[in-house]
Structure formats: structure tokens, C-alpha cells
Write a protein that holds these residues in place. Structure first.
Motif, PDB file in Angstrom:
ATOM      1  N   ALA A 221       0.828  -1.206   0.000  1.00  0.00           N
ATOM      2  CA  ALA A 221       0.000   0.000   0.000  1.00  0.00           C
ATOM      3  C   ALA A 221       0.865   1.259   0.000  1.00  0.00           C
ATOM      4  N   LEU A 222       1.939   1.262   0.772  1.00  0.00           N
ATOM      5  CA  LEU A 222       2.825   2.427   0.826  1.00  0.00           C
ATOM      6  C   LEU A 222       3.530   2.642  -0.506  1.00  0.00           C
ATOM      7  N   PHE A 223       4.045   1.574  -1.105  1.00  0.00           N
ATOM      8  CA  PHE A 223       4.758   1.697  -2.372  1.00  0.00           C
ATOM      9  C   PHE A 223       3.843   2.199  -3.488  1.00  0.00           C
ATOM     10  N   ASN A 224       2.569   1.807  -3.439  1.00  0.00           N
ATOM     11  CA  ASN A 224       1.617   2.182  -4.496  1.00  0.00           C
ATOM     12  C   ASN A 224       0.776   3.396  -4.117  1.00  0.00           C
ATOM     13  N   ARG A 225       1.130   4.020  -2.979  1.00  0.00           N
ATOM     14  CA  ARG A 225       0.453   5.236  -2.514  1.00  0.00           C
ATOM     15  C   ARG A 225      -1.054   5.019  -2.383  1.00  0.00           C
ATOM     16  N   GLN A 226      -1.407   3.923  -1.769  1.00  0.00           N
ATOM     17  CA  GLN A 226      -2.802   3.596  -1.518  1.00  0.00           C
ATOM     18  C   GLN A 226      -3.084   3.655  -0.018  1.00  0.00           C
ATOM     19  N   ARG A 227      -4.349   3.867   0.297  1.00  0.00           N
ATOM     20  CA  ARG A 227      -4.747   3.876   1.695  1.00  0.00           C
ATOM     21  C   ARG A 227      -4.768   2.443   2.221  1.00  0.00           C
ATOM     22  N   ILE A 228      -4.241   2.252   3.413  1.00  0.00           N
ATOM     23  CA  ILE A 228      -4.269   0.929   4.033  1.00  0.00           C
ATOM     24  C   ILE A 228      -5.643   0.713   4.643  1.00  0.00           C
ATOM     25  N   ARG A 229      -6.367  -0.257   4.142  1.00  0.00           N
ATOM     26  CA  ARG A 229      -7.743  -0.485   4.569  1.00  0.00           C
ATOM     27  C   ARG A 229      -7.797  -1.435   5.763  1.00  0.00           C
ATOM     28  N   LEU A 230      -8.673  -1.091   6.703  1.00  0.00           N
ATOM     29  CA  LEU A 230      -8.825  -1.913   7.899  1.00  0.00           C
ATOM     30  C   LEU A 230      -9.277  -3.324   7.530  1.00  0.00           C
ATOM     31  N   GLY A 231     -10.178  -3.435   6.533  1.00  0.00           N
ATOM     32  CA  GLY A 231     -10.675  -4.752   6.127  1.00  0.00           C
ATOM     33  C   GLY A 231      -9.565  -5.665   5.654  1.00  0.00           C
ATOM     34  N   GLN A 232      -8.607  -5.094   4.915  1.00  0.00           N
ATOM     35  CA  GLN A 232      -7.479  -5.898   4.451  1.00  0.00           C
ATOM     36  C   GLN A 232      -6.627  -6.378   5.621  1.00  0.00           C
ATOM     37  N   LEU A 233      -6.383  -5.477   6.573  1.00  0.00           N
ATOM     38  CA  LEU A 233      -5.574  -5.862   7.726  1.00  0.00           C
ATOM     39  C   LEU A 233      -6.264  -6.957   8.544  1.00  0.00           C
ATOM     40  N   LEU A 234      -7.593  -6.847   8.701  1.00  0.00           N
ATOM     41  CA  LEU A 234      -8.328  -7.866   9.448  1.00  0.00           C
ATOM     42  C   LEU A 234      -8.311  -9.201   8.709  1.00  0.00           C
TER      43      LEU A 234
ATOM     44  N   GLU B 146     -11.241  -4.298  -3.376  1.00  0.00           N
ATOM     45  CA  GLU B 146     -11.363  -3.416  -4.533  1.00  0.00           C
ATOM     46  C   GLU B 146     -10.102  -2.589  -4.794  1.00  0.00           C
ATOM     47  N   ASN B 147      -9.235  -2.449  -3.799  1.00  0.00           N
ATOM     48  CA  ASN B 147      -8.064  -1.588  -4.001  1.00  0.00           C
ATOM     49  C   ASN B 147      -6.945  -2.342  -4.707  1.00  0.00           C
ATOM     50  N   ARG B 148      -7.209  -2.688  -5.954  1.00  0.00           N
ATOM     51  CA  ARG B 148      -6.223  -3.338  -6.799  1.00  0.00           C
ATOM     52  C   ARG B 148      -5.143  -2.338  -7.185  1.00  0.00           C
ATOM     53  N   ASN B 149      -3.931  -2.807  -7.431  1.00  0.00           N
ATOM     54  CA  ASN B 149      -2.842  -1.924  -7.830  1.00  0.00           C
ATOM     55  C   ASN B 149      -3.277  -1.084  -9.038  1.00  0.00           C
ATOM     56  N   PRO B 150      -3.230   0.264  -8.944  1.00  0.00           N
ATOM     57  CA  PRO B 150      -3.732   1.114 -10.028  1.00  0.00           C
ATOM     58  C   PRO B 150      -2.938   0.995 -11.319  1.00  0.00           C
ATOM     59  N   GLU B 151      -1.709   0.503 -11.251  1.00  0.00           N
ATOM     60  CA  GLU B 151      -0.901   0.399 -12.467  1.00  0.00           C
ATOM     61  C   GLU B 151      -1.436  -0.668 -13.412  1.00  0.00           C
ATOM     62  N   VAL B 152      -2.189  -1.621 -12.885  1.00  0.00           N
ATOM     63  CA  VAL B 152      -2.698  -2.702 -13.729  1.00  0.00           C
ATOM     64  C   VAL B 152      -3.608  -2.159 -14.814  1.00  0.00           C
ATOM     65  N   ALA B 153      -4.464  -1.187 -14.469  1.00  0.00           N
ATOM     66  CA  ALA B 153      -5.406  -0.633 -15.439  1.00  0.00           C
ATOM     67  C   ALA B 153      -4.669   0.038 -16.597  1.00  0.00           C
ATOM     68  N   ARG B 154      -3.491   0.604 -16.331  1.00  0.00           N
ATOM     69  CA  ARG B 154      -2.731   1.267 -17.400  1.00  0.00           C
ATOM     70  C   ARG B 154      -2.002   0.261 -18.284  1.00  0.00           C
ATOM     71  N   HIS B 155      -1.532  -0.822 -17.710  1.00  0.00           N
ATOM     72  CA  HIS B 155      -0.766  -1.806 -18.479  1.00  0.00           C
ATOM     73  C   HIS B 155      -1.643  -2.878 -19.123  1.00  0.00           C
ATOM     74  N   PHE B 156      -2.787  -3.156 -18.498  1.00  0.00           N
ATOM     75  CA  PHE B 156      -3.692  -4.180 -19.028  1.00  0.00           C
ATOM     76  C   PHE B 156      -5.106  -3.627 -19.051  1.00  0.00           C
ATOM     77  N   PRO B 157      -5.430  -2.771 -20.033  1.00  0.00           N
ATOM     78  CA  PRO B 157      -6.777  -2.208 -20.118  1.00  0.00           C
ATOM     79  C   PRO B 157      -7.811  -3.314 -20.236  1.00  0.00           C
TER      80      PRO B 157
END
Length: 303
Positions: free
Chosen positions: A91-104, A276-287
Motif C-alpha cells: 500500500a505504501l509503495f503504491n500510494r494507496q490507503r491501508i484499509r482496515l478490512g485488508q488488515l483484518l 477493490e483496491n487493486r494496484n492502479p498500475e494494472v489498469a494502465r498496463h492491461f486495459p
């Protein structure tokens, strides 16, 4: 033992850091959404991916050092803490918010896997694996993994991450079992390293690495990493029980708790796969492909 626990935790962090560093290059590499073997050669030329590999290798070495000073039942569960490290680092490397649901969900996977590792007894008897059995084992894992690799071309990214990680984890779990046999033999005779088992271990490790990096390539890193953490030791334990003659939980209570631990780990992994918080780079590389593209594209097509 305190220093061994600290080393085990540091090793878990290094493994998580290495995988999180590898994720972005796995996504950015050219080729189809499910890449071929040459994909690994491309990654091997990327400095960040190599740095991730070095961090992961450091983690493995620290894990082995910890095992030399503390019981397996303590060190193995500590290694599972790498999942939470991996979720936060990705999450830090991809500048995403760390979601509580993922941590749980990650915590659920950790608790389930720790329970499973703790409940399985660990034999001290030297393992023996005849070469014909090893060939059949690795051949079977490779065949099933290849089938999964081919099917992966046709399924959505979330389930694809889990599918590839399952077969990648199975290959790496097989690698662990083969490596254990070689390592035990090498403790008394160094020439044991130069054997067919070592060659098979390297081959199935490369195959597992291909599946692992393709799982990261989906952008569902947390789900892929969680699945690998679960499947690798489970397959390793399964090989130990079915092939190497190691023990299983014998009391009904222990068996029930082990089944519950597996279900908890699977439930946590499922939640991570559906996040739902998939790595955002995927959408750019694999439309997202159109219906026409899906009809006219075959597995392995670089489009």
C-alpha cells in the motif's frame, strides 16, 4: 531464544519487502496478462526486482538462522507475520490507503496458518525421498500447475491471482520438501547437494517463481501473497505426511482445530481476493478488453 525471535521477525519483514518490491516490475513487464517464461528473464534485468529478490533471499537466510536457535513451532508461525508487513508495504509503495478490512483479513489468514503450523507435529527423523518418487511428485505438480497456468488466461484478475498463487505455492512447497531432504543429507555428506533432487528442486522452484510473479502481475498482491503463505507450508506438510512419513494431528480435537484453522485462512484469503483496491498500475498496463478482443485473443497472445 529472544534474539532468534527477533531474527525470525526480521526475516519475515525481508520476505515481505522483497515481494512488495517485485510486484510493480511484475506488472510493468511486457507481454500478456499471464506472461510466459521469458517474463522471468526480463524481470532478472530490472534493478528493483533484483533488489526484491535479494531482500527475499535475505529473509530466507534469516529464517534458517532462527531455526538453528529456536523450535520450528515458534519460528514458522512468526514467519507468517510477513503477510501484514506485505499488505502495508504494498500500500505504501503504491500510494494507496491501508484499509482496515485488508488488515483484518490478513490477520485472519495469519491466525489460521499459525494454528495449522502449531497443530502439526514435527518429526526429527531424517527424511528419505527416492529419486523416482521425487520425479513423479515434481512431474505431477508441474503438470497440474501448467493446466492452471493455461486456465488462468480466461478468468478475471482476482480469481486468477489466487489460482496462480495456489499452484505457485504448491510448486514452492514441493521445493521446500525437496530442499529439506537435500539439506538433511548434506549435513552429514556435502556431496548430497550434487544430486537429482537438487536439480528437481531448482526446476520446480523456477516454475513456481513464474506462477508467483504472474500472480503478483494481476495487481491483487495481498491475495496472492496470502495464498502463497498458506499453500506453501500446507503442501510441504502434505508431502511430509504422504511421502516422507511424517505425523499428523491424531486427536479429534486437534483435527477439528486444524480444519478450522484452514477454513479461517481460506476465508481471509477470499476477502483479500475480492478487495477493490487493486494496484492502479494494472489498469494502465492491461486495459479491460472489449468483447471483440476476448473472442479473437488466444492464450499467450501478447495483446
Amino acid at each position: 531464544m529472544t534474539w532468534a525471535i527477533a531474527i525470525a521477525l526480521t526475516g519475515a519483514f525481508c520476505l515481505a519487502l522483497g515481494s512488495a518490491l517485485q510486484e510493480r516490475d511484475a506488472i510493468r513487464a511486457p507481454g500478456a496478462s499471464v506472461a510466459r517464461l521469458g517474463f522471468l528473464l526480463h524481470l532478472a534485468r530490472r534493478p528493483r526486482w533484483l533488489l526484491g529478490s535479494l531482500a527475499a533471499a535475505t529473509g530466507v537466510c534469516l529464517h534458517l538462522v532462527a531455526l538453528s536457535a529456536a523450535p520450528l513451532t515458534i519460528v514458522q508461525p512468526l514467519g507468517v507475520t510477513g503477510l501484514l508487513f506485505a499488505i502495508v508495504l504494498s500500500a505504501l509503495f503504491n500510494r494507496q490507503r491501508i484499509r482496515l478490512g485488508q488488515l483484518l483479513a490478513g490477520a485472519a489468514v495469519m491466525v489460521g496458518l499459525v494454528g495449522l503450523l502449531t497443530l502439526f507435529p514435527h518429526s526429527a527423523d531424517p527424511p528419505v525421498l527416492p529419486v523416482p518418487v521425487a520425479l513423479a511428485l515434481t512431474g505431477g505438480v508441474a503438470a497440474v500447475g501448467t493446466a492452471g497456468y493455461l486456465v488462468a488466461h480466461w478468468i478475471p484478475a482476482g480469481p486468477r491471482a489466487v489460482l496462480l498463487a495456489v499452484f505457485g505455492g504448491a510448486a514452492l512447497g514441493t521445493t521446500s520438501a525437496l530442499t529439506r531432504v537435500v539439506a538433511v543429507g548434506a549435513a552429514t555428506d556435502l556431496t548430497a547437494v550434487f544430486s537429482w533432487l537438487t536439480l528437481l528442486a531448482v526446476a520446480i522452484a523456477v516454475f513456481g517463481g513464474l506462477l508467483q510473479q504472474n500472480a503478483y502481475r494481476t495487481g491483487h498482491f495481498a491475495a496472492a501473497y496470502a495464498t502463497l503463505l498458506v499453500v506453501d507450508p500446507v503442501v510441504g506438510a502434505g508431502i511430509g505426511v504422504l511421502v516422507l512419513g511424517e505425523a499428523v494431528p491424531t486427536t479429534p480435537l486437534a483435527q477439528l482445530l486444524a480444519a478450522g484453522a484452514v477454513l479461517l485462512a481460506v476465508a481471509g484469503t477470499t476477502v483479500l481476493a475480492r478487495a477493490e483496491n487493486r494496484n492502479p498500475e494494472v489498469a494502465r498496463h492491461f486495459p479491460t478488453p472489449s468483447v471483440t478482443d476476448l473472442v479473437h485473443t488466444t492464450p499467450g497472445d501478447p495483446r
